[in-house]
Design an enzyme around this catalytic site. Structure first.
Site, PDB file in Angstrom:
ATOM      1  N   HIS A 320       0.806  -1.218   0.000  1.00  0.00           N
ATOM      2  CA  HIS A 320       0.000   0.000   0.000  1.00  0.00           C
ATOM      3  C   HIS A 320       0.841   1.271   0.000  1.00  0.00           C
ATOM      4  CE1 HIS A 320      -3.311  -2.737   1.104  1.00  0.00           C
ATOM      5  NE2 HIS A 320      -4.085  -1.798   0.610  1.00  0.00           N
ATOM      6  N   GLY A 321       2.083   1.186   0.396  1.00  0.00           N
ATOM      7  CA  GLY A 321       2.893   2.396   0.374  1.00  0.00           C
ATOM      8  C   GLY A 321       4.250   2.195   1.022  1.00  0.00           C
TER       9      GLY A 321
END
Length: 470
Positions: A320-321
């Site tokens: 996700h990041g």
């Protein structure tokens, strides 16, 4: 270019419809070429400099699939690991090189921090392409000899940049043998318009509230405002991401593709385990099938199972990041899922449903604070504000409640499966009136949502989908 933009709705999509449906059905290859050309142009509009990356990914997965189907073990392994090296190598450089360099600098190693712009959708098309090669390697899918079909599978515009992550086996036959129809097209339009309305009328407004609150120093936010901001973002991220999935599924259906559902009302869950069966289903199933089960799943010792869970949730957070926020976000769900499996899961199942729901919702709300916060220090300060350790109490929450009360009500209704409940009741009655409502009510509602959405589009500002950044 995004689905909820006038450029897409008034120019790109009408042009695609004309070019696609002017081609006779029997010329399936030509229709596929039209879809492929428009899909590549769609991606180019999001960043011309990164179109070559998509083409490299397509080429690597095409060649990898051919080799992975070989009867020679060495070639099979070369196809699998070669495609993985190219796909994950590009993903690693563009998404994680800067994060790695920053952490090495923090440890005292003077490493230059590269300035890299994340290509849109790279996490999605990388995982989608790899799933094809892995399935061919395992014998779960047939290799595709036509490179244009692999290119269409990887780059189809409807789900290219924010999912759902589509398995090749889901659309393998539809690439060459799908049947478009007026009924399927109309159902796709209705699904698309419901997604458009969800995005424009609800998600964007919840985003305005969340941005206004999270944009303030955490130490100056009072508890009521902090909880309102957390709830607003909890609603926004679901409405925004599920809206994109609705629109992607609807667009696919218009052209004869049937993608699997990506959300199943996750906010009615009574445990975190259930939540992850309902939230971002295509991603959680990808990690289950291609990481967790190959590592041994739950059929190993306690220690090995915890290791497998840790690997999955570390990767899920990082997917996700590239930030410690997301690592901690993954660790949060790891702790809860492991706890439900080995510690309190039995008591949770025996507890009243309302208790389970409250527990799951609080777990989700806290996780989204981590997800939304720009840094770990801000997240810690925001948690403190939620529990009364902040310094603000200026009544902003009253303003946000009174100013946006219709959207709050609409958002809270949109997370509940009232449509399914109503549909079941009408189907049970089975009379002509009920059948008429089932047939025409969604279409009329979709038209109303389209009109309201266009008003918002003309008068509003640009607001991209949250998951474009992944």
């Amino acid at each position: 270019m995004v689905f909820s933009s006038l450029i897409f709705l008034l120019f790109f999509f009408p042009a695609l419809l004309v070019c696609y449906f002017c081609v006779p059905k029997k010329l399936r290859g030509v229709r596929n070429c039209v879809l492929l050309g428009f899909s590549l142009f769609f991606y180019r509009c999001g960043g011309a400099d990164y179109l070559p990356l998509l083409l490299i990914s397509i080429g690597a997965n095409y060649v990898g699939g051919l080799l992975a189907a070989s009867e020679r073990p060495a070639l099979k392994r070369l196809g699998l690991w070669g495609a993985a090296a190219v796909g994950l190598g590009m993903l690693g450089w563009f998404k994680y090189a800067g994060f790695a360099a920053e952490n090495l600098n923090a440890l005292g190693l003077p490493v230059p921090v590269p300035e890299i712009v994340l290509p849109i959708g790279i996490s999605f098309f990388t995982f989608q392409g790899l799933s094809y090669v892995i399935d061919v390697y395992r014998g779960d899918a047939q290799r595709q000899k036509n490179p244009l079909y692999v290119a269409l599978y990887v780059s189809l515009f409807s789900q290219l940049v924010a999912g759902p992550i589509v398995r090749y086996t889901t659309v393998e036959e539809e690439i060459t043998q799908r049947e478009e129809s007026i009924h399927e097209f109309s159902q796709g339009v209705v699904r698309f318009l419901f997604g458009l309305g969800k995005k424009m009328l609800l998600a964007n407004v919840m985003g305005e509230v969340a941005d206004a609150i999270f944009g303030q120093p955490a130490g100056g936010i009072g508890p009521a405002l902090a909880w309102m901001g957390a709830l607003a973002y909890t609603l926004q991220i679901y409405l925004d991401f599920s809206a994109y999935s609705d629109m992607a599924i609807g667009l696919g259906r218009m052209f004869g593709f049937h993608f699997l559902e990506n959300f199943n009302y996750p906010y009615i869950s009574r445990s975190v385990t259930e939540f992850w069966r309902r939230w971002h289903i295509s991603l959680s199933s990808w990690f289950r099938d291609y990481v967790y089960i190959p590592l041994g799943g739950s059929r190993r010792s306690l220690g090995r199972n915890l290791f497998n869970l840790t690997a999955v949730w570390l990767l899920t957070g990082l997917w996700h990041g590239a930030s410690w926020n997301f690592v901690l976000w993954g660790a949060w769900f790891l702790a809860l899922l492991a706890g439900e499996r080995y510690l309190w899961g039995g008591r949770l199942r025996r507890a009243p449903g309302a208790v389970g729901w409250l527990y799951a919702m609080l777990a989700a709300v806290f996780s989204w604070v981590l997800f939304r916060s720009p840094s770990l220090s801000y997240a810690l300060g925001y948690f403190g504000a939620m529990f009364g350790l902040g310094g603000g109490a200026d009544g902003q929450e009253v303003y946000f409640l009174l100013e946006y009360w219709p959207e709050w009500i609409g958002a809270l209704l949109a997370i509940l499966p009232w449509k399914l409940w109503l549909q079941e009741r009408l189907e049970e009655r089975g009379d002509a009136l009920s059948q008429g409502v089932l047939e025409w009510a969604p279409k009329l509602m979709a038209l109303g949502l389209m009109g309201l959405s266009y008003v918002k589009l003309v008068s509003g500002s640009f607001n991209p989908f949250i998951y474009f950044q992944f």
